[in-house]
Design a protein around this motif. Structure first.
Motif, PDB file in Angstrom:
ATOM      1  N   ASP A 164       1.067  -1.512  -0.610  1.00 33.52           N
ATOM      2  CA  ASP A 164      -0.012  -0.204  -0.670  1.00 33.52           C
ATOM      3  C   ASP A 164       1.219   1.290   0.124  1.00 33.52           C
ATOM      4  N   LEU A 165       2.508   0.783  -0.078  1.00 35.62           N
ATOM      5  CA  LEU A 165       2.812   2.552   0.015  1.00 35.62           C
ATOM      6  C   LEU A 165       3.892   2.582  -0.935  1.00 35.62           C
ATOM      7  N   PRO A 166       4.263   3.680  -1.774  1.00 41.37           N
ATOM      8  CA  PRO A 166       4.013   4.608  -0.493  1.00 41.37           C
ATOM      9  C   PRO A 166       2.172   5.518  -1.253  1.00 41.37           C
ATOM     10  N   LEU A 167       1.881   5.686   0.208  1.00 42.86           N
ATOM     11  CA  LEU A 167       0.838   6.196  -0.223  1.00 42.86           C
ATOM     12  C   LEU A 167       0.832   8.399  -0.162  1.00 42.86           C
ATOM     13  N   LEU A 168       0.763   8.768  -1.236  1.00 37.71           N
ATOM     14  CA  LEU A 168       0.751   9.949  -2.205  1.00 37.71           C
ATOM     15  C   LEU A 168      -0.341  11.040  -2.149  1.00 37.71           C
ATOM     16  N   ILE A 169      -1.354  11.012  -1.589  1.00 38.47           N
ATOM     17  CA  ILE A 169      -2.554  12.092  -1.463  1.00 38.47           C
ATOM     18  C   ILE A 169      -1.907  13.315  -1.291  1.00 38.47           C
ATOM     19  N   ASN A 170      -3.249  13.805  -2.648  1.00 36.90           N
ATOM     20  CA  ASN A 170      -3.016  16.097  -1.736  1.00 36.90           C
ATOM     21  C   ASN A 170      -4.625  16.638  -2.118  1.00 36.90           C
ATOM     22  N   GLN A 171      -4.700  17.554  -1.040  1.00 38.76           N
ATOM     23  CA  GLN A 171      -6.342  18.095  -1.308  1.00 38.76           C
ATOM     24  C   GLN A 171      -5.424  19.280  -1.465  1.00 38.76           C
ATOM     25  N   TRP A 172      -6.663  20.251  -2.494  1.00 41.93           N
ATOM     26  CA  TRP A 172      -7.167  21.172  -2.476  1.00 41.93           C
ATOM     27  C   TRP A 172      -8.357  22.008  -1.204  1.00 41.93           C
TER      28      TRP A 172
END
Length: 470
Positions: free
Chosen positions: A129-137
């Motif tokens: 499951d890694l890396p887990l890369l998330i971005n939020q606006w």
């Protein structure tokens, strides 16, 4: 009697000039609640372009966009002691909803490490499951005591990235990649702002992080503005939220994490880096409107500017047509000057007779007649020249107003005079940093002698960049 200037001159009152420009260029207004702002369409257009350019770079770095709630249970923040202590003075807390007192107060999002980690702990099970890369606006709220539009507001817009990795090295390298390849690349090559990449001191580090990487820009008055940060969180939040994964060896391991963000503060940085006494100057690569084609007067000029506008749009330029001949031309020209549109193409009856238009360049200034049939080939080159000029000016200002010093007193003197100082960290140290803080001067970042980012706070040859800051 001399005509009053449209804006307060920078040399006379820089803060007043900044506020005048925001108002006259129709970028933003103060909101009804102290510390909030209303971003007007032209100002929001700048932010949208920033979003587009940043979002593409973030996705190229492998991160995916998601969205998390605005409201966070208060108990989440208390699970990481340093984090809650760092944000406690800025929190907005909701205690009532639906006409009754809530069983547990909720915090209006100041940043999302805690709530995102709650979900990371559910989503991460295995090394696969890694890396887990998330971005939020999103928007965030931090109760600001000394608000200034775009620079420090109670509510502002931003992006915040959050990642989980199998090892310390992976997390460290990803935070550094965002810092250099996403943020620094965008700020230099799109915003045209020369930024210094460095490492925050323990005193200035993000609450809950083991390392904070920063990008500092020098504004027109010599003060520093933190343009973005990238944090190594270590395993601090993983421990608090029990975010573990099953390794290839069959062992339960804590994830290593990062978080990173930039905000509408960059709009303020854009204004203060490139603006002059005539208004804003927008870098062509960023500009929502790169070229405005203006009819001076007459029906034939109106028809021609519409034709020119269509040709330039077809060539890939971002164009706006100004055919409002019922409004005085001088007034319209001043408005576009204030808004900082890189190029104006002005067409009137005499120009049509000569087969030319007047080319007005906002960044270097000046006007010259050009043949209408050369515009499509000429303008892309002009815009790139002007983009490069802004970055050169930004770098020249920083280099000219940065002093090499050897004592704490000299560092403070340089910062108070309206510049930056470079002083060996071994000379300054944390005690010297505390003394500078008493004079509203701070260590903006630590850099190596060659300008790179040092591996550790106390790495040999580390230099402190000292300045007053926004």
């Amino acid at each position: 009697m001399a005509k009053a200037p449209v804006l307060t001159p920078q040399s006379e009152d820089f803060p007043r000039w900044y506020q005048d420009l925001i108002n006259k260029a129709e970028l933003a207004d103060n909101g009804p609640v102290r510390g909030t702002m209303v971003i007007r369409p032209y100002g929001y257009g700048l932010w949208e372009r920033m979003q587009q350019e940043m979002d593409a770079r973030i996705k190229d770095a492998g991160a995916q966009n998601a969205y998390f709630p605005l409201f966070i249970p208060q108990s989440y923040l208390t699970r990481e002691a340093e984090h809650v202590e760092g944000f406690a003075p800025e929190l907005a807390v909701v205690t009532h909803g639906g006409g009754k007192e809530l069983e547990e107060p909720v915090v209006v999002r100041p940043t999302s490490e805690t709530i995102i980690n709650d979900y990371f702990s559910k989503w991460v099970q295995s090394y696969r499951d890694l890396p887990l890369l998330i971005n939020q606006w999103a928007n965030v709220v931090r109760w600001e005591m000394r608000p200034r539009v775009f620079l420090r507001t109670t509510e502002f817009l931003w992006q915040e990235g959050h990642t989980a990795h199998a090892t310390y090295e992976d997390a460290r390298d990803y935070a550094a990649y965002i810092h250099k390849e996403v943020y620094a690349d965008f700020m230099a090559n799109v915003l045209g702002i020369d930024v210094v990449l460095g490492r925050k001191t323990p005193r200035e580090r993000f609450a809950g992080a083991i390392n904070t990487l920063t990008l500092e820009g020098m504004m027109g008055d010599g003060k520093a503005l933190q343009m973005g940060t990238s944090h190594e969180l270590g395993t601090n939040f993983a421990k608090a939220f029990n975010t573990q994964y099953l390794s290839k060896d069959g062992k339960q391991e804590l994830v290593w994490q990062t978080s990173w963000g930039t905000s509408t503060r960059m709009v303020g940085g854009l204004i203060m880096s490139h603006g002059d006494d005539n208004g804003l100057r927008v870098p062509p690569r960023l500009a929502a409107v790169q070229v405005v084609v203006m009819a001076i007067k007459g029906d034939e000029a109106v028809a021609k500017v519409r034709e020119i506008g269509a040709e330039l749009k077809a060539a890939g330029l971002r164009v706006q047509i100004d055919d409002r001949v019922d409004t005085p031309f001088g007034r319209r020209a001043v408005d576009w000057e204030l808004k900082g549109v890189p190029v104006r193409i002005e067409v009137g009856p005499r120009d049509l007779e000569a087969g030319t238009a007047m080319l007005a360049r906002r960044i270097p200034g000046g006007k010259e007649p050009v043949r209408l049939d050369t515009l499509t080939g000429l303008l892309p080159k002009v815009l790139e020249e002007d983009q490069a000029q802004l970055l050169r000016e930004s770098r020249k200002r920083r280099e000219f107003r940065t002093s090499e010093v050897t004592t704490i007193e000299e560092a403070a003197e340089a910062a108070i005079a309206g510049g930056w100082a470079r002083i060996p960290w071994s000379t300054l140290g944390q005690d010297g940093e505390a003394k500078l803080a008493e004079q509203a001067v701070s260590v903006r970042c630590l850099v190596a002698e060659d300008g790179s980012v040092p591996d550790a706070d106390d790495a040999p040859g580390t230099v402190a960049i000292v300045a007053r800051a926004y």
